[in-house]
Design an enzyme around this catalytic site. Structure first.
Site, PDB file in Angstrom:
ATOM      1  N   TYR A  86      81.573  78.606 -24.695  1.00  0.00           N
ATOM      2  CA  TYR A  86      81.727  79.121 -23.328  1.00  0.00           C
ATOM      3  C   TYR A  86      82.047  80.621 -23.286  1.00  0.00           C
ATOM      4  O   TYR A  86      82.042  81.229 -22.214  1.00  0.00           O
ATOM      5  CB  TYR A  86      82.810  78.351 -22.552  1.00  0.00           C
ATOM      6  CG  TYR A  86      82.638  76.851 -22.509  1.00  0.00           C
ATOM      7  CD1 TYR A  86      81.459  76.228 -22.923  1.00  0.00           C
ATOM      8  CD2 TYR A  86      83.659  76.029 -22.050  1.00  0.00           C
ATOM      9  CE1 TYR A  86      81.316  74.854 -22.900  1.00  0.00           C
ATOM     10  CE2 TYR A  86      83.517  74.649 -22.019  1.00  0.00           C
ATOM     11  CZ  TYR A  86      82.350  74.069 -22.453  1.00  0.00           C
ATOM     12  OH  TYR A  86      82.225  72.698 -22.424  1.00  0.00           O
ATOM     13  N   HIS A 119      82.025  69.486 -30.830  1.00  0.00           N
ATOM     14  CA  HIS A 119      81.344  69.582 -29.527  1.00  0.00           C
ATOM     15  C   HIS A 119      80.229  68.533 -29.360  1.00  0.00           C
ATOM     16  O   HIS A 119      80.146  67.844 -28.351  1.00  0.00           O
ATOM     17  CB  HIS A 119      80.806  71.003 -29.331  1.00  0.00           C
ATOM     18  CG  HIS A 119      80.698  71.424 -27.899  1.00  0.00           C
ATOM     19  ND1 HIS A 119      80.984  72.684 -27.460  1.00  0.00           N
ATOM     20  CD2 HIS A 119      80.319  70.729 -26.803  1.00  0.00           C
ATOM     21  CE1 HIS A 119      80.790  72.750 -26.157  1.00  0.00           C
ATOM     22  NE2 HIS A 119      80.372  71.575 -25.728  1.00  0.00           N
ATOM     23  N   LYS A 170      86.522  73.627 -28.650  1.00  0.00           N
ATOM     24  CA  LYS A 170      85.579  72.784 -29.400  1.00  0.00           C
ATOM     25  C   LYS A 170      84.832  73.623 -30.428  1.00  0.00           C
ATOM     26  O   LYS A 170      84.565  74.804 -30.186  1.00  0.00           O
ATOM     27  CB  LYS A 170      84.553  72.145 -28.444  1.00  0.00           C
ATOM     28  CG  LYS A 170      85.178  71.575 -27.185  1.00  0.00           C
ATOM     29  CD  LYS A 170      84.187  70.944 -26.239  1.00  0.00           C
ATOM     30  CE  LYS A 170      84.844  70.607 -24.910  1.00  0.00           C
ATOM     31  NZ  LYS A 170      84.761  71.659 -23.893  1.00  0.00           N
ATOM     32  N   ASP A 217      90.031  73.272 -20.201  1.00  0.00           N
ATOM     33  CA  ASP A 217      89.057  72.794 -21.190  1.00  0.00           C
ATOM     34  C   ASP A 217      88.021  73.877 -21.446  1.00  0.00           C
ATOM     35  O   ASP A 217      87.182  74.166 -20.593  1.00  0.00           O
ATOM     36  CB  ASP A 217      88.357  71.529 -20.666  1.00  0.00           C
ATOM     37  CG  ASP A 217      87.358  71.001 -21.684  1.00  0.00           C
ATOM     38  OD1 ASP A 217      87.781  70.226 -22.554  1.00  0.00           O
ATOM     39  OD2 ASP A 217      86.172  71.388 -21.632  1.00  0.00           O
TER      40      ASP A 217
END
Ligand code: NDP
Length: 278
Positions: free
Chosen positions: A54, A112, A79, A49
């Site tokens: 990130y 998100h 996302k 994930d």
């Protein structure tokens, strides 16, 4: 049938999503991230994930390619970040993510956070990508019931997944029930309350009864509630032990004892009141 590390949840379009995956938030050190992802795939995880936020989609793609496994055997979620939302922006953000991952399709794409002005248009773009068969499954994250209802009013395809903050301290009973009624699978983010629950005396005590760590007890609680769970760790031993949760079963009484730890306490923001526009 009893649960295993290979167990999946059948999403409402028939796609099989692994019940346990590796969360990779805050893995921004390239070597550390690659090591964690590679360890997870070696241990038997089949899902990762990530998110554009990130900043490690490149490493996710690399770890999949060097794993020796077929692309289709690994389920990858990413996302669309808040500042990239809106119809055209989402289409562009998806292209960038896919490029960074180095894939020609994605398994699951999520909004998100429900940015007030744009989340419905964002979802419409995600639906288009699904129609174009660039994504196997689509969904949202951090959506309350009222956000989902607003999506339903416009959507042709209901979200298959809602990824929300969920732990024994924030058990989200009402939203879980609503999602179940609409055949939306729930994924628990910060399933260990970011590590903040691991000193809880009742979980330590319960762990010693089952010969398991508090983290394993909590992960098993998510699984027995039918949730998809994505604990994050960069530590190889923890990555392995977080997946070693398929050789025991919590009793109904212990499930209830863990349920009773709920305080409706978030570690992150409330989706009705957030401002992550960076
Ligand atoms: P988690 O609840 O998974 O906790 C992660 C923390 O717990 C890390 O500090 C980790 O340390 C520690 N930890 C993990 N396993 C163990 C263990 N067995 N024993 C002791 N400590 C342990 O928090 P996250 O916030 O990372 O959530 C998980 C994933 O959910 C994210 O990585 C991300 O993929 C997703 N997420 C999604 C959000 C969204 O808005 N959709 C928001 C936040 C997260 P260490 O790494 O040092 O080993």
């Amino acid at each position: 049938m009893s649960l295993t590390l290979q167990s999946t949840k059948t999403l409402h379009n028939g796609v099989e999503m692994p019940r346990l995956g590796l969360g990779v938030y805050k893995m921004t050190n390239r070597d550390e991230a690659l090591n964690a992802m590679t360890t997870a795939l070696q241990v038997g995880y089949r899902a990762i994930d990530t998110a554009s936020l990130y900043a490690n989609e490149k490493e996710v793609g690399e770890s999949v390619r060097t794993s020796g496994m077929k692309r289709e055997d690994i389920f990858v979620t990413t996302k669309v970040w808040n500042t990239d939302q809106g119809y055209d922006q989402t289409l562009r953000a998806f292209e960038t993510s896919l490029e960074k991952l180095g894939f020609n399709y994605l398994d699951l794409y999520l909004t998100h956070w429900p940015v007030k002005e744009t989340f419905k248009e964002t979802y419409r773009a995600i639906e288009r990508l699904y129609d174009e068969k660039l994504i196997r499954a689509i969904g949202v994250s951090n959506h309350h019931q009222h956000h989902l209802e607003e999506i339903f009013a416009k959507a042709n395809v209901k979200p298959m997944v809602n990824q929300i903050e969920l732990s024994p301290r924030l058990s989200q009973y009402d939203l879980r029930t609503f999602c179940a009624e609409h055949d939306i699978a729930v994924t628990s983010w910060s399933p260990l309350a970011r590590g903040g629950l691991l000193d809880e005396p009742s979980l330590i005590q319960m762990g010693s009864k089952y010969g398991k760590t508090p983290a394993q007890i909590i992960i098993r609680w998510h699984l027995q509630h039918g949730l998809i769970v994505i604990p994050k760790s960069v530590t190889p031993e923890r990555i392995a032990s977080n997946a070693d949760v398929f050789d025991f079963e919590l009793s109904l009484e212990d499930m209830k004892n863990i349920d009773s730890l709920n305080l409706n306490e978030r570690t992150g923001a409330d989706p009705d009141n957030f401002s992550f526009n960076f």
